[in-house]
Motif scaffolding. Structure first.
Motif, PDB file in Angstrom:
ATOM      1  N   LYS A 158       0.836  -1.202   0.000  1.00  0.00           N
ATOM      2  CA  LYS A 158       0.000   0.000   0.000  1.00  0.00           C
ATOM      3  C   LYS A 158       0.877   1.262   0.000  1.00  0.00           C
ATOM      4  O   LYS A 158       0.640   2.208  -0.766  1.00  0.00           O
ATOM      5  CB  LYS A 158      -0.884  -0.031   1.237  1.00  0.00           C
ATOM      6  N   ASP A 159       1.891   1.258   0.865  1.00  0.00           N
ATOM      7  CA  ASP A 159       2.805   2.403   0.911  1.00  0.00           C
ATOM      8  C   ASP A 159       3.526   2.607  -0.417  1.00  0.00           C
ATOM      9  O   ASP A 159       3.721   3.739  -0.867  1.00  0.00           O
ATOM     10  CB  ASP A 159       3.863   2.183   2.008  1.00  0.00           C
ATOM     11  N   LEU A 160       3.927   1.512  -1.013  1.00  0.00           N
ATOM     12  CA  LEU A 160       4.627   1.621  -2.290  1.00  0.00           C
ATOM     13  C   LEU A 160       3.716   2.261  -3.341  1.00  0.00           C
ATOM     14  O   LEU A 160       4.117   3.206  -4.051  1.00  0.00           O
ATOM     15  CB  LEU A 160       5.064   0.222  -2.747  1.00  0.00           C
ATOM     16  N   LEU A 161       2.489   1.765  -3.427  1.00  0.00           N
ATOM     17  CA  LEU A 161       1.550   2.321  -4.420  1.00  0.00           C
ATOM     18  C   LEU A 161       1.255   3.786  -4.135  1.00  0.00           C
ATOM     19  O   LEU A 161       1.178   4.609  -5.054  1.00  0.00           O
ATOM     20  CB  LEU A 161       0.248   1.506  -4.407  1.00  0.00           C
ATOM     21  N   LYS A 162       1.104   4.108  -2.832  1.00  0.00           N
ATOM     22  CA  LYS A 162       0.838   5.503  -2.494  1.00  0.00           C
ATOM     23  C   LYS A 162       2.034   6.393  -2.869  1.00  0.00           C
ATOM     24  O   LYS A 162       1.867   7.521  -3.354  1.00  0.00           O
ATOM     25  CB  LYS A 162       0.489   5.641  -1.017  1.00  0.00           C
ATOM     26  N   ALA A 163       3.234   5.863  -2.645  1.00  0.00           N
ATOM     27  CA  ALA A 163       4.425   6.634  -3.016  1.00  0.00           C
ATOM     28  C   ALA A 163       4.407   6.977  -4.500  1.00  0.00           C
ATOM     29  O   ALA A 163       4.814   8.062  -4.921  1.00  0.00           O
ATOM     30  CB  ALA A 163       5.694   5.853  -2.658  1.00  0.00           C
ATOM     31  N   PHE A 164       3.925   6.034  -5.322  1.00  0.00           N
ATOM     32  CA  PHE A 164       3.828   6.334  -6.750  1.00  0.00           C
ATOM     33  C   PHE A 164       2.713   7.330  -7.039  1.00  0.00           C
ATOM     34  O   PHE A 164       2.934   8.367  -7.658  1.00  0.00           O
ATOM     35  CB  PHE A 164       3.568   5.047  -7.557  1.00  0.00           C
ATOM     36  N   PHE A 165       1.529   7.023  -6.558  1.00  0.00           N
ATOM     37  CA  PHE A 165       0.374   7.793  -7.031  1.00  0.00           C
ATOM     38  C   PHE A 165       0.198   9.137  -6.311  1.00  0.00           C
ATOM     39  O   PHE A 165      -0.566   9.987  -6.757  1.00  0.00           O
ATOM     40  CB  PHE A 165      -0.897   6.944  -6.986  1.00  0.00           C
ATOM     41  N   CYS A 166       0.896   9.335  -5.180  1.00  0.00           N
ATOM     42  CA  CYS A 166       0.874  10.644  -4.546  1.00  0.00           C
ATOM     43  C   CYS A 166       1.898  11.571  -5.206  1.00  0.00           C
ATOM     44  O   CYS A 166       1.876  12.785  -5.013  1.00  0.00           O
ATOM     45  CB  CYS A 166       1.156  10.532  -3.053  1.00  0.00           C
ATOM     46  N   ASP A 167       2.800  10.960  -5.974  1.00  0.00           N
ATOM     47  CA  ASP A 167       3.730  11.737  -6.776  1.00  0.00           C
ATOM     48  C   ASP A 167       2.931  12.267  -7.968  1.00  0.00           C
ATOM     49  O   ASP A 167       2.617  11.538  -8.917  1.00  0.00           O
ATOM     50  CB  ASP A 167       4.860  10.791  -7.221  1.00  0.00           C
ATOM     51  N   LYS A 168       2.599  13.573  -7.927  1.00  0.00           N
ATOM     52  CA  LYS A 168       1.646  14.081  -8.932  1.00  0.00           C
ATOM     53  C   LYS A 168       2.165  13.966 -10.358  1.00  0.00           C
ATOM     54  O   LYS A 168       1.409  13.734 -11.289  1.00  0.00           O
ATOM     55  CB  LYS A 168       1.297  15.539  -8.619  1.00  0.00           C
ATOM     56  N   GLU A 169       3.477  14.153 -10.498  1.00  0.00           N
ATOM     57  CA  GLU A 169       4.054  14.068 -11.830  1.00  0.00           C
ATOM     58  C   GLU A 169       3.854  12.654 -12.395  1.00  0.00           C
ATOM     59  O   GLU A 169       3.441  12.458 -13.535  1.00  0.00           O
ATOM     60  CB  GLU A 169       5.542  14.424 -11.776  1.00  0.00           C
ATOM     61  N   PHE A 170       4.140  11.638 -11.544  1.00  0.00           N
ATOM     62  CA  PHE A 170       3.941  10.246 -11.965  1.00  0.00           C
ATOM     63  C   PHE A 170       2.487   9.993 -12.338  1.00  0.00           C
ATOM     64  O   PHE A 170       2.174   9.432 -13.384  1.00  0.00           O
ATOM     65  CB  PHE A 170       4.367   9.287 -10.849  1.00  0.00           C
ATOM     66  N   ALA A 171       1.594  10.407 -11.430  1.00  0.00           N
ATOM     67  CA  ALA A 171       0.176  10.120 -11.644  1.00  0.00           C
ATOM     68  C   ALA A 171      -0.302  10.737 -12.949  1.00  0.00           C
ATOM     69  O   ALA A 171      -0.988  10.091 -13.753  1.00  0.00           O
ATOM     70  CB  ALA A 171      -0.644  10.623 -10.464  1.00  0.00           C
ATOM     71  N   LYS A 172       0.108  11.982 -13.197  1.00  0.00           N
ATOM     72  CA  LYS A 172      -0.337  12.666 -14.413  1.00  0.00           C
ATOM     73  C   LYS A 172       0.139  11.906 -15.662  1.00  0.00           C
ATOM     74  O   LYS A 172      -0.626  11.645 -16.588  1.00  0.00           O
ATOM     75  CB  LYS A 172       0.238  14.092 -14.423  1.00  0.00           C
TER      76      LYS A 172
END
Lengths: 302, 302, 302, 302, 302, 302
Positions: C137-151
């Motif tokens: 969960k933390d790993l996924l959040k680390a990715f998707f809370c990174d706005k640049e990554f998510a965009k």
């Protein structure tokens, strides 16, 4: 009359007018979609190959029939680049004229190995000289003291379209394989050095009969197409032994033929070996051949 | 206490009584078809591996449970040959006894490269020293100045059951590949020497994490089984660059990772490369690796 | 200025005059067989791609040089159908004119997923929210809370020419795979749900670096060509863990990397996995990925 | 008389004395290497399979001849573990005795799907009920209203040794495939739902004729061996249509047969499809079948 | 009105004017690179196929639309050879005119087997007559006494583009396979003759439904594309048995279907058999079919 | 002293006492799991092969050493069947005794073709006699007038473990292939009959040197293992032509060698041909060889 440096195919890299000479390696007549015919050429010199097209006003067939393929012509026309910035050049021919033999220097048109031929030959002759196995040494000497064989061996291409497809390509490839085999013997001193080097030197000699080539073109011969060089190479060894009545122990001969016959690798790969490599020397020769051929192959594509 | 020359496994080639020591690398209990149990062993010393069997009078399970795998034992029994003249020897054990650490010399039991380790290390360090590309040189130095890495690199095996499956096997294989790459650069001077040599030196470093080994045994690690050395090697390069904050141009890094990642050859061959070799250096590394591995492989089978 | 409905490429299905705008995605100069040059274009809008040709009276090279690829042009000419009744339409261009930024609405030209993007994003965020394994969960959040990554993740295409080759294609494919994985967990409750869903969400993130794309075109990046997305995806996970100093048990990390690295199936199939799927989750992810990709693939061909 | 929980095969995980009952699924006579014969058994109950051996004092052949294969016997003997800590258990039999029909509960010995059969059946009947295509709905009803067919369909195993090799395995696998197809229709609403679901339900019905099974054993039938289930399934559809004089448009029938006949994937893979999947539904069914089978397969191996 | 001998396609081997008739098998409109359209034709008569092109002055589309494909036209124009001496002839059409039915003899345009049809039919009928197995004999009689079936069987082509792709090709191929099977029974008298001959005669009957053909053209039918002839052939046998209520022992039927279903060889070769040949008759039929098809194939390429 | 009909291996199909003679083709010593040794034999006579075991009271090694492999022994013991009703018979030996040369008739022990040898030879000699091509006829006569060659050709096996692995197997296989080629020429009269028949007769002559065999055993020779019969056959043709100074046109020789060299089919199949069949005769020979070998193969397995 030498070609000017800037007129060699490898230097035709900007749009400009030209007036120089090439081998017409190939000619084809094509129908344009407006119903008119034009002629497409493949031109070569010692530095490469380039496509050219001619759109004649008078009857294309007649002009086409007059052209002697594999002869040297002076060409006038334009170097074009399509598409722009593609670095993809061709020639639009306006007119051409066949040259007489004293009007050109054949060396300008012959595609040939860029390596120092003498050094390559020395590598092979030194290897033979240092060989200890008397039978293999005699066999190699029987080949290389045959001047006709040696001359052909030094000139033959190694392929029509694949790696080393130019005059001297066979010699260059053979020495490449030999050098890798020598390093292999450094790494694995248990390898039977004389056997491996003999195999390396003779493994592709069947290519001498597999190609019909002259100074300006290479074709696959009927024998090359129907029997291929693996068989022909081994047959040449057997013929040499019989004709020269060489005394080579049966077992030794079979080992040599084995590493030559299996140098395309495992039968089940479908690369043409009729037997799979079964001795360390056979495995080494196959991989040395593969390395030299594949690295050359990717370099020639660039 | 040294083992006697005649008692090394490679010399156990006649039927006779023995009283000497081995590593018990493996033990299995088996039920004989008469309903009784016996124990089968795999014994090793630095010269090889041999099968042994024990048919105990008292309860086999109990004896079995007492044996410490991967320890050194004195063994009394008979060398047998079945079938006669098959050159296929095994040992029938009468009794055994675990040795204390001061009762043997560990060197007698460690299967290790027979090459001169110092010379191999020198080949690598000289290569690094002569490198001109500052980024690749720094990268290699970051690895080899890390004493823990270097120590592991010099000791690691290169496989569990395939080629170079002994201590020092990775170093030996790496230098073999490096030497072939050097010859390749002689033949093809256009190759990017520093890139190719760096790839050759680092291509299998992931094997450090792919095996759990000690002086007397090799197993595949969980990481080795689930990720395999191609990925791990590249990950170690990326980790080293990040940890040491090395300044290497992105494009240079990608080229290095490419030749490492593709060193098992074309994707469609199904040998494990996730990308096919696409540069001359990648093609050269793949074939150099293959040559060294396959020749070693057939030699170890003999 | 919006494009009219009838002028979108998917509606160009009868012979008629047009006057509307497209992206010029690609231009090539070609020599007609009468010796004259013409220009061939690939035009796109949000509904697809169409071929066009222009036969200029004045010098084609000059016109060609003036065209800015990947820009939006107004085109006048004819829609043609060759051969008749073949449903195979192209455009013969009479004239064109580059549009200023305020003369068009970019949305008309961007090829993008037709799915409801918000719903797709919700599927992923809900899945992360419901996850029980704190590390994944933390790993996924680390990715998707990174706005640049998510965009980037929401916009990236999934391929250049294969399945899901449009903006948002990666998100659409990822959710497709995730839904199949959820059904798989219904059928096989023993599957490790959190591990499988994390693998499904992250399995193709390397595609973010594998393509250079903007609103109107997609190309394979150098990194994509030389390292491919399997490796890059795993490397991005490792980098994220290191950069964010995430505490994930080593064994858990290896299991996640394993199912990502093996998602192209068995090594020997030659589809690019460097390790074969060895856990039920790896097998499930591979087949879910294959199902979504292959069904999409055949649908896009129609 | 019910078996005790601790005596089920999946619970035989320590060395101890036992006195309980099993199906003797298989018996073989073997010669021990001391020249004596012993008997090897495969014992089963509803939880799995275990190997057993008996070393009789009196003539093994006679005992062997008296044993009725596929019957239920009370067994006395020892659970053994070889090698120690291997979690590999077998039974050494001292004596056995055939049980009368009233001495056991057949349910204890029947290997059967662990899923809730009623729920699986409901999934299929609901699917049929909700179908809109009248022809496919009639076809499915013709099958499932045939009580003999339905009974066999609910009981049949899906394989002898591969995935779902137990009673009810066909139903369980069919519903697994159907659920994945439903998710596929969610992702790809363009899929022809009724066609795909009908294919999913009928794709393996030929397995009804491919196995000879009873409550305690599964064998491949002669028809299964010589024609295989792909052909038999399609033939059953054709037979049902002819026998029941169902009016189904020719084209619809061919599309259904196509997705059934091609559900093993591309012809050139060599997995047994006589035609490659050529419609989106055929591609979807193939991959749904593959997913369910392969995930089950790796889970059953554990 | 018969075509003149010199005007048959196989005799169009020099550049000259022609005025004769052909089937227009195919027409395509193409854009010339000067922006004008022209029409490309595929013309056929009983001796082969030739390409033709027409460059009309007036609107090509209009002319194109007026042409009735698969009809017979009188053609005026020139036979050309490009490139010169390539033996590669085509026709440049000046004008054409559709012929009325009484203006030509259809036999001149029908591509058909050159073998004596009566002799081929006799080979099959004699084989049936001499058969001893009453069930297989009845089955064959049920097929061949059905006049519609027999007529189609004698006329059907065996392929669209591969071996025996002309009218009567199926009959010719069937008899070829039958003759090889007869020789096989001479060599291996243990073969079940009646079974093998029945399989040989019926193995390709599904091709009757796999092609839509008339006297001047062959296309693959929808059924042929989606089900292929292996399945259709077996289905026709099953249908015939059911419709005619033939009494054939179940086991005999399965053996016959097996050799028909497996006649493309081992499943894993990926040539389309859903089961591998498992009886000597199945192996014999597969190789007889392969021999006849492959030798014909290489001959037709010449 | 002849063996009794009931004592031939093919008739050993019930449990009983025997006292008769066999070739001891192979002996192996094995350790029973109780630690004792026993001897396993492979016994043969002209009808087949059977396994036997002896459990001696006195030292097994000593007995083992005394047995002369490939000699004929009288055997006393029991025919056993394990498992019961498996039709899987073996012999438990009580005692044995070597026979003197006058105590047996060698014909009883020689595994040999069951075909009428004279008729097979006649088929070949008639074929040669009727040949019209003077060069191929002379070549065949040069082989078959060489009495040593002819004798070997009539006796040689065609394989060690595959099809036709018995004395006379080569002749039998050659005639089988020849008969199929004759039927092929009936079907395809355009085939070059003399070329095809010559290829058929000579295609496997290299097997003469590929096996070391005597009346009671077959082994692969070193030459057979390292060069294989494809190469050896062609080399024998070349040698015969050179030694006998036969005048055969170069082109004709190449065509003959081509069909011999390519008779294992396409190179890429990996079945050992170094060139793919490129003429109709080569294709025909390959498939005729395959048919005869594969049908024989499946029959011998039964």
């Amino acid at each position: 009359m030498f070609k000017k440096e800037e007129d060699f195919i490898e230097n035709l890299n900007k749009i400009r007018r030209i007036n120089t000479s090439f081998v017409i390696a190939n000619k084809t007549i094509k129908t344009a979609r407006n119903g008119k015919n034009y002629i497409e050429f493949s031109l070569t010199d010692k530095t490469g190959e380039i496509t050219a097209r001619m759109f004649p006003n008078r009857d294309a067939e007649e002009i086409y029939d007059d052209i002697e393929q594999k002869s040297i012509y002076n060409i006038m026309g334009n170097v074009d680049e399509f598409p722009r910035n593609s670095r993809n050049f061709s020639i639009k021919i306006d007119s051409f004229q066949k040259l007489a033999e004293d009007e050109y220097d054949l060396d300008d048109y012959t595609r040939t190995s860029l390596k120092d031929q003498n050094q390559l030959i020395r590598e092979i002759s030194t290897t033979i000289k240092e060989m200890k196995d008397p039978y293999l040494k005699d066999l190699l000497k029987a080949f290389f003291c045959d001047k006709e064989f040696a001359k052909q061996f030094y000139q033959s291409p190694s392929a029509k379209i694949h790696h080393h497809n130019y005059l001297g390509g066979l010699l260059e490839h053979t020495v490449g394989v030999l050098l890798i085999c020598k390093t292999s013997c450094e790494i694995f001193p248990q390898l039977d050095q004389d056997l491996l080097y003999t195999g390396a030197i003779l493994h592709d000699i069947g290519k001498l009969k597999s190609y019909d080539y002259d100074l300006v073109s290479i074709d696959i011969s009927n024998e090359g197409k129907l029997l291929d060089h693996l068989f022909i190479s081994c047959d040449m060894v057997n013929e040499k032994i019989r004709d020269n009545k060489l005394e080579i122990p049966e077992d030794r001969k079979i080992q040599l033929l084995h590493i030559m016959l299996s140098h395309h690798g495992d039968v089940q790969n479908g690369w043409g070996s009729p037997v799979s490599p079964q001795t360390p020397e056979a495995v080494a020769l196959h991989h040395a051949d593969n390395l030299d051929a594949k690295v050359k192959g990717i370099m020639q594509k660039r």
